[in-house]
Design a protein around this motif. Structure first.
Motif, short mmCIF file in Angstrom:
data_model
loop_
_atom_site.label_atom_id
_atom_site.label_comp_id
_atom_site.label_asym_id
_atom_site.label_seq_id
_atom_site.Cartn_x
_atom_site.Cartn_y
_atom_site.Cartn_z
N ASN A 190 0.92 -1.14 -0.01
CA ASN A 190 0.06 0.09 -0.13
C ASN A 190 1.00 1.27 -0.23
O ASN A 190 2.08 1.07 0.03
CB ASN A 190 -0.98 -0.03 1.15
CG ASN A 190 -0.12 0.05 2.42
OD1 ASN A 190 0.76 0.72 2.52
ND2 ASN A 190 -1.03 -0.67 3.41
N ILE A 191 0.26 2.27 0.00
CA ILE A 191 1.33 3.50 -0.24
C ILE A 191 2.10 3.84 1.02
O ILE A 191 3.10 4.26 0.81
CB ILE A 191 0.00 4.81 -0.57
CG1 ILE A 191 0.95 6.20 -0.69
CG2 ILE A 191 -0.88 5.04 0.69
CD1 ILE A 191 1.63 6.08 -1.96
N ASP A 192 1.37 3.49 2.22
CA ASP A 192 2.31 3.62 3.49
C ASP A 192 3.72 2.74 3.47
O ASP A 192 4.86 3.29 3.71
CB ASP A 192 1.46 3.46 4.75
CG ASP A 192 0.49 4.52 4.78
OD1 ASP A 192 0.55 5.64 4.32
OD2 ASP A 192 -0.58 3.90 5.37
N GLN A 193 3.43 1.72 2.83
CA GLN A 193 4.44 0.73 2.90
C GLN A 193 5.70 1.12 1.82
O GLN A 193 6.71 0.94 2.06
CB GLN A 193 4.14 -0.76 2.63
CG GLN A 193 3.47 -1.34 3.69
CD GLN A 193 2.51 -2.40 3.22
OE1 GLN A 193 2.09 -2.63 2.29
NE2 GLN A 193 2.26 -3.52 4.34
N THR B 141 4.40 10.74 2.60
CA THR B 141 3.22 10.29 1.91
C THR B 141 2.96 11.14 0.69
O THR B 141 2.48 10.70 -0.22
CB THR B 141 2.10 10.14 2.73
OG1 THR B 141 2.39 9.22 3.90
CG2 THR B 141 0.81 9.53 2.07
N HIS C 37 1.46 1.39 -10.74
CA HIS C 37 0.60 1.11 -9.65
C HIS C 37 -0.85 0.58 -10.11
O HIS C 37 -1.03 0.75 -11.33
CB HIS C 37 0.54 2.34 -8.66
CG HIS C 37 -0.06 3.54 -9.14
ND1 HIS C 37 0.45 4.31 -10.17
CD2 HIS C 37 -1.42 3.66 -9.40
CE1 HIS C 37 -0.15 5.22 -10.46
NE2 HIS C 37 -1.42 4.98 -10.21
N LYS D 260 -4.98 0.88 -9.19
CA LYS D 260 -6.00 1.82 -8.07
C LYS D 260 -7.09 0.83 -8.03
O LYS D 260 -7.66 0.52 -8.87
CB LYS D 260 -6.22 2.94 -8.94
CG LYS D 260 -6.98 4.07 -7.83
CD LYS D 260 -7.01 5.43 -8.37
CE LYS D 260 -7.75 5.94 -7.19
NZ LYS D 260 -8.04 7.27 -7.56
N SER E 196 -8.21 3.03 -3.12
CA SER E 196 -6.74 3.00 -2.65
C SER E 196 -5.49 2.60 -3.73
O SER E 196 -6.09 2.13 -4.78
CB SER E 196 -6.67 1.62 -1.85
OG SER E 196 -7.78 1.38 -1.29
N TYR E 197 -4.53 2.68 -3.64
CA TYR E 197 -3.46 2.58 -4.52
C TYR E 197 -2.80 1.26 -3.97
O TYR E 197 -2.31 0.95 -3.05
CB TYR E 197 -2.38 3.44 -4.64
CG TYR E 197 -2.85 4.87 -5.24
CD1 TYR E 197 -2.83 5.03 -6.82
CD2 TYR E 197 -3.35 5.80 -4.42
CE1 TYR E 197 -3.43 6.01 -7.32
CE2 TYR E 197 -3.93 6.95 -5.35
CZ TYR E 197 -4.12 7.13 -6.45
OH TYR E 197 -4.30 8.20 -7.15
N ARG E 198 -2.52 0.45 -4.88
CA ARG E 198 -1.68 -0.93 -4.66
C ARG E 198 -0.42 -1.04 -5.51
O ARG E 198 -0.53 -0.82 -6.87
CB ARG E 198 -2.58 -1.90 -5.13
CG ARG E 198 -3.69 -2.31 -3.85
CD ARG E 198 -3.43 -2.42 -2.60
NE ARG E 198 -4.43 -2.50 -1.64
CZ ARG E 198 -4.61 -1.93 -0.69
NH1 ARG E 198 -4.03 -0.55 -0.53
NH2 ARG E 198 -5.86 -1.68 0.15
#
Length: 65
Positions: free
Chosen positions: A10-13, A22, A36, A38, A42-44
């Motif tokens: 995820n974006i945080d990781q 971020t 990426h 979407k 959320s983005y993956r």
């Protein structure tokens, strides 16, 4: 280093791995620097796509202006 993370981030990781904020992480995605997916809102980020981005900074792979 990346073994502790799932195959799809995820974006945080992603930001934690790159040691960026971020805001910078979202900018990288928006600019298309990191491929990426979407999913809804959320983005993956597949780990393979992040590695491709990082390999671009390896010596000899840098794009010169």
């Amino acid at each position: 280093m990346l073994r502790d993370y799932p195959d799809v981030l995820n974006i945080d990781q992603m930001c934690e791995i790159l040691s960026v904020s971020t805001k910078t992480g979202y900018a990288l995605l928006k600019k298309g620097s990191v491929q990426h997916l979407k999913v809804g809102r959320s983005y993956r980020i597949p780990k393979a796509h992040l590695l491709t981005y990082l390999i671009g900074f390896a010596p000899g792979n840098m794009v010169r202006a």
